[in-house]
Design a protein around this motif. Structure first.
Motif, PDB file in Angstrom:
ATOM      1  N   ARG B 214       0.845  -1.202   0.000  1.00  0.00           N
ATOM      2  CA  ARG B 214       0.000   0.000   0.000  1.00  0.00           C
ATOM      3  C   ARG B 214       0.880   1.252   0.000  1.00  0.00           C
ATOM      4  O   ARG B 214       0.607   2.220  -0.706  1.00  0.00           O
ATOM      5  N   THR B 215       1.968   1.206   0.782  1.00  0.00           N
ATOM      6  CA  THR B 215       2.906   2.336   0.778  1.00  0.00           C
ATOM      7  C   THR B 215       3.457   2.564  -0.627  1.00  0.00           C
ATOM      8  O   THR B 215       3.550   3.702  -1.092  1.00  0.00           O
ATOM      9  N   TYR B 217       2.074   1.871  -3.422  1.00  0.00           N
ATOM     10  CA  TYR B 217       1.037   2.532  -4.222  1.00  0.00           C
ATOM     11  C   TYR B 217       0.942   4.006  -3.859  1.00  0.00           C
ATOM     12  O   TYR B 217       0.769   4.855  -4.724  1.00  0.00           O
ATOM     13  N   SER B 218       1.073   4.301  -2.561  1.00  0.00           N
ATOM     14  CA  SER B 218       0.935   5.703  -2.130  1.00  0.00           C
ATOM     15  C   SER B 218       2.084   6.560  -2.649  1.00  0.00           C
ATOM     16  O   SER B 218       2.022   7.774  -2.616  1.00  0.00           O
ATOM     17  N   LYS B 219       3.162   5.896  -3.121  1.00  0.00           N
ATOM     18  CA  LYS B 219       4.276   6.653  -3.701  1.00  0.00           C
ATOM     19  C   LYS B 219       4.054   6.918  -5.185  1.00  0.00           C
ATOM     20  O   LYS B 219       4.865   7.574  -5.821  1.00  0.00           O
ATOM     21  N   GLY B 220       2.981   6.341  -5.731  1.00  0.00           N
ATOM     22  CA  GLY B 220       2.681   6.589  -7.139  1.00  0.00           C
ATOM     23  C   GLY B 220       3.370   5.631  -8.091  1.00  0.00           C
ATOM     24  O   GLY B 220       3.424   5.888  -9.287  1.00  0.00           O
ATOM     25  N   LEU B 221       3.901   4.525  -7.576  1.00  0.00           N
ATOM     26  CA  LEU B 221       4.561   3.562  -8.465  1.00  0.00           C
ATOM     27  C   LEU B 221       3.515   2.859  -9.329  1.00  0.00           C
ATOM     28  O   LEU B 221       2.349   2.750  -8.974  1.00  0.00           O
TER      29      LEU B 221
END
Lengths: 335, 315
Positions: B214-215, B217-221
């Motif tokens: 989830r982290t 994803y939260s970085k925009g990867l």
């Protein structure tokens, strides 16, 4: 100040085998540039789900965003976060909106160095080359107060203490100079002295970089210390939003009053029992067609059992969702 | 990491010592070894002479010491039937078993891992149903039964593959496998394939829901970056141990498969040696396969440490 984020009527539901969970039932709030908005409420009130909905971070299915808008304003214009596709929202995540999660140990990849984990978003959003990335990461690690940043760059999350890991998490969130940072209970897993350091660090970076922070928490003590405004949520709906002093001095919603009364006080005489709000939150599978708080509300009267209360203004920037006027001790006549 | 490897190495040596102990005393427990070496109507004098010549009249502890000393240099004595050193016979059969085991492992990995990844990444999809089915079949079908069915279908009915035996071809002095290995390798690798599908699938499913994903994803990867950098790398860790353990098991030679397919490997040799009560050979094979398994486990532990920094920097 201009709003940087305007969320209105956000509705999110989870379609599970057991039925539909009405997690968010019309959440509206706004966030001003550079301010700190605290979101409080008990577990399941929808604090985290609201933030995850905005960035499409919920597992879909089972989650589904069924309505509302979330307008994000910055120099390049206005976008509705809820209408973005996968590629578009991934440019916002980490780039313009950063996320700090609760438990940094599980929120960081155990088999990747912390340096790489910070560098990932720099490569993604700023397109920095390898060497530039490295330099910027070391800079960030220094900025969040990690001693020996050059060496620590190559370390893995398990080699850091809890507080240091949370600092790494903050560096991840702030890496690309976002406009908004969402901090989802970042201090819950830490002990009290470390909590204070993390709160302080976040505030310092916020001032330096001019970031707006949405701080999700259970801790009303932290809220009083850091927030400019507070949003109180109950059963997937905002019940009160107000500037922090106003909220503590003149709480307008019975639920907020209950929350504040439940705070243990050091200056209270004698050893009174802790006060709690009677009852438990409603079943989100079957939301009633009346005020969700009516069951637990000591002021509830007939209307509360028949209608869902709308949001009313009770002062500048102070809105509550209630039919009853606790100050005058009678139902409101203007709603 | 150094301390970790040293402690694993020490454990491995202790295990091998234990194996030697069991091998030696098991033989003693089955009766007088001399009776196996002389003809049924030998006179007591002749028996005594053999006992003297083989050193069986010495105290057990001395014999055990000798046995260990021999084992360390790979000397388990001569095979009673083949009249040549047991270790030579093993080394002669080893290439066939290595060929079979390696092919079996590759086939299992080639099918099992991609299927597990597809199933685990798309729970509830057709791929997932296929993966779960393959896992179940792989782990429940007895390989000797499958080998027979494969022989009937692909060798007898269709005539695509040879029914038994090992054929090789020489290329620039190197012995290379031919299609004769396909059928026994598939049957042998089926169980490993099933395990790999199941573990890959569950590892991917578990890691997909981890907070650090989830982290990411939260970085925009992108999905691809998250899959490769964050999910696969973490999913590989449990797979390393399964592949290591399974390879050890495959390399020890399969009595069933090698017998059914007349594959001239260690399993076949062992079956023959047991039938002949050729105890020197059985001892040698037992020790050799233990050595292979222990060595592979040690290598697996080291690979595990390299893949997982929590172990590498744990001490």
């Amino acid at each position: 100040m201009a709003p940087i984020l305007e969320v209105s009527d956000l509705v999110t539901r989870f379609y599970t085998f057991d039925g539909v969970v009405h997690a968010l039932n019309g959440v509206s709030f706004d966030l001003q540039a550079g301010e700190t908005l605290a979101i409080v409420g008990e577990s399941g009130s929808g604090k985290s789900v609201t933030m995850m909905s905005l960035l499409h971070l919920l597992p879909m299915p089972p989650a589904r965003i069924e309505g509302g808008s979330a307008l994000f304003h910055d120099d390049s214009g206005t976008i509705d976060l809820l209408k973005l596709n996968r590629a578009e929202i991934s440019r916002v995540r980490g780039g313009r909106i950063g996320f700090i999660f609760q438990d940094a140990l599980s929120a960081l990849n155990p088999v990747m160095t912390v340096g790489r984990q910070i560098a990932e978003s720099l490569e993604r959003h700023l397109g920095l080359g390898h060497e530039q990335c490295r330099r910027r990461v070391v800079e960030l690690l220094e900025k969040v107060g990690i001693p020996g940043a050059k060496q620590r760059y190559r370390n893995y999350p398990h080699q850091f203490s809890g507080g240091m890991r949370q600092r790494v998490m903050i560096a991840v969130a702030m890496a690309c100079n976002p406009k908004i940072v969402i901090a989802d209970e970042p201090t819950t897993a830490l002990d009290v002295t470390v909590q204070a350091q993390i709160v302080e660090l976040t505030q310092q970076l916020q001032r330096e970089l001019g970031i707006a922070v949405i701080w999700i928490t259970h801790d009303l003590g932290v809220v009083a210390g850091i927030a400019d405004r507070v949003l109180v949520m109950y059963a997937g709906r905002p019940v009160e939003i107000a500037p922090v002093d106003d909220l503590y001095d003149h709480p307008g919603h019975p639920y907020t009053i209950g929350l504040l009364e439940a705070l243990p006080r050091m200056d209270a005489a004698g050893s009174k029992r802790l006060i709690s709000i009677e009852g438990s939150p409603p079943d989100l599978m079957a939301p009633p067609a009346h005020c969700q708080f009516a069951w637990r509300c000591r002021y509830a009267f007939e209307r509360c059992w028949n209608e869902v209360p709308p949001q009313v203004s009770v002062g500048p920037q102070h809105h509550i969702t209630c039919f009853y006027d606790v100050n005058r001790e009678r139902p409101r006549d203007n709603v | 990491m150094q301390r970790y490897i040293l402690s694993r190495l020490f454990q491995s040596i202790m295990i091998l010592f234990g194996v030697l102990f069991i091998i030696f005393f098991m033989l003693q427990a089955t009766g007088d070894p001399v009776s196996l070496m002389v003809s049924r109507n030998a006179s007591p004098e002749e028996i005594e002479a053999v006992r003297e010549a083989m050193g069986f009249n010495r105290p057990l502890i001395v014999q055990f010491g000798d046995f260990i000393a021999g084992a360390v240099v790979g000397d388990f004595g001569d095979s009673l039937r083949h009249k040549q050193p047991a270790m030579d016979l093993i080394l002669e059969r080893l290439p066939a078993t290595v060929e079979l085991a390696t092919t079996a492992l590759f086939m299992a990995m080639l099918i099992g891992i991609p299927l597990g990844l597809l199933g685990g990444s798309n729970p509830g999809s057709l791929w997932d149903t296929l993966a779960r089915g393959a896992g179940l079949i792989g782990q429940t079908i007895p390989n000797f039964w499958l080998a027979l069915i494969l022989i009937i279908v692909f060798a007898v009915k269709l005539g695509w593959l040879p029914a038994f035996g090992r054929e090789t071809w020489q290329f620039l002095g190197i012995t290379l496998p031919t299609r004769s290995v396909i059928l026994p390798a598939f049957a042998l690798g089926l169980f490993t394939m099933g395990q790999l599908v199941r573990f890959t699938r569950s590892a991917v499913m578990e890691i997909r829901s981890e907070d650090f994903v989830r982290t990411a994803y939260s970085k925009g990867l992108s999905d691809r970056q998250i899959y490769i950098r964050h999910i696969l790398r973490n999913a590989a860790i449990p797979l390393i141990s399964i592949i290591g353990v399974q390879f050890g098991y495959l390399l020890s030679g399969s009595i069933y498969i090698e017998t059914i397919c007349s594959w001239p490997g260690l399993g076949n040799l062992l079956a023959e040696a047991i039938g002949n009560r050729d105890f020197a050979l059985v001892q040698a094979i037992a020790f050799f396969t233990s050595l292979v398994v222990v060595t592979l486990n040690l290598l697996t532990d080291i690979a595990y440490g390299l893949a997982d920094p929590r172990i590498r920097y744990g001490d």
